[in-house]
Design a protein around this motif. Structure first.
Motif, PDB file in Angstrom:
ATOM      1  N   TRP A  23      50.087  43.781  98.780  1.00  0.00           N
ATOM      2  CA  TRP A  23      51.034  43.174  97.847  1.00  0.00           C
ATOM      3  C   TRP A  23      50.323  42.886  96.541  1.00  0.00           C
ATOM      4  CZ3 TRP A  23      55.612  43.925  99.601  1.00  0.00           C
ATOM      5  CH2 TRP A  23      55.831  43.928 100.970  1.00  0.00           C
ATOM      6  N   ILE A  24      50.962  43.225  95.450  1.00  0.00           N
ATOM      7  CA  ILE A  24      50.346  43.013  94.140  1.00  0.00           C
ATOM      8  C   ILE A  24      51.100  41.957  93.334  1.00  0.00           C
ATOM      9  CG2 ILE A  24      49.290  45.286  93.988  1.00  0.00           C
ATOM     10  CD1 ILE A  24      51.706  46.160  92.276  1.00  0.00           C
ATOM     11  N   PHE A  25      51.888  41.157  94.040  1.00  0.00           N
ATOM     12  CA  PHE A  25      52.677  40.147  93.361  1.00  0.00           C
ATOM     13  C   PHE A  25      51.913  38.835  93.307  1.00  0.00           C
ATOM     14  CE2 PHE A  25      55.689  42.919  95.673  1.00  0.00           C
ATOM     15  CZ  PHE A  25      56.226  43.549  94.574  1.00  0.00           C
ATOM     16  N   GLY A  26      51.996  38.180  92.171  1.00  0.00           N
ATOM     17  CA  GLY A  26      51.358  36.887  92.001  1.00  0.00           C
ATOM     18  C   GLY A  26      52.374  35.764  92.009  1.00  0.00           C
ATOM     19  N   ASP A  27      51.912  34.580  91.661  1.00  0.00           N
ATOM     20  CA  ASP A  27      52.770  33.391  91.675  1.00  0.00           C
ATOM     21  C   ASP A  27      53.954  33.506  90.719  1.00  0.00           C
ATOM     22  OD1 ASP A  27      51.204  32.235  93.606  1.00  0.00           O
ATOM     23  OD2 ASP A  27      49.983  31.094  92.173  1.00  0.00           O
TER      24      ASP A  27
END
Length: 184
Positions: A23-27
């Motif tokens: 997953w390359i999603f951040g906050d």
């Protein structure tokens, strides 16, 4: 390397570590997603995030408006619809692109006419665009490939000479610049 050395045949694997995080999603991305989910019960049809994205996109490109579509193919479909070709009319485009560039033409029963490409840039050769213009030509669809913008100066001049609209497919060149301006 012989066949017996291949990992599939019991040899050492070429790669022992994964390519990267799953997953390359951040906050920030999670926050936006939760905002959409939190509004799903009563506001999911409002398009509040879509409008915000379109407005930010227009601002980034120095345009007054932007219209969000579901895909690059949908954007080309909409742009060709604005040209309103009759069945059998021709739209000149690149033979090298994602199929969505061509589908946007075919969905209007128009005929994609492929202009040759420049082997240096991999983009459509403006001289070949001009050679392919016929009385049935209704538009030129320039496809900016691999982040590399087409040479729009000659393409726009050809379009002016023949009174043809130009559609720019920027799906493969977001934020690329031509002569100091973002391709649009």
């Amino acid at each position: 390397m012989t066949t017996s050395e291949l990992a599939v045949d019991g040899g050492a694997p070429l790669r022992t570590q994964p390519f990267g995080p799953k997953w390359i999603f951040g906050d920030e991305e999670r926050r936006h997603l939760m905002e959409v989910m939190d509004n799903a019960t009563d506001g999911w049809r409002s398009g509040f995030k879509v409008r915000a994205f379109a407005d930010a996109f227009a601002t980034r490109h120095g345009a007054q408006y932007a219209v969000a579509t579901t895909s690059g193919t949908g954007a080309i479909h909409a742009a060709v619809a604005a040209v309103n070709p009759d069945p059998g009319d021709e739209i000149i485009t690149s033979p090298t692109s994602d199929i969505g560039s061509v589908l946007g033409i075919l969905l209007h029963n128009a005929i994609p006419v492929f202009a040759d490409w420049d082997p240096e840039t991999l983009n459509t050769d403006p001289a070949d665009i001009e050679r392919r213009i016929t009385p049935r030509t209704r538009a030129i669809l320039a496809v900016h490939l691999y982040g590399n913008p087409c040479d729009m100066g000659p393409i726009l001049e050809i379009a002016r000479t023949h009174d043809l609209p130009v559609i720019e497919d920027c799906s493969q060149a977001h934020l690329a610049e031509y002569r100091g301006q973002l391709v649009a």
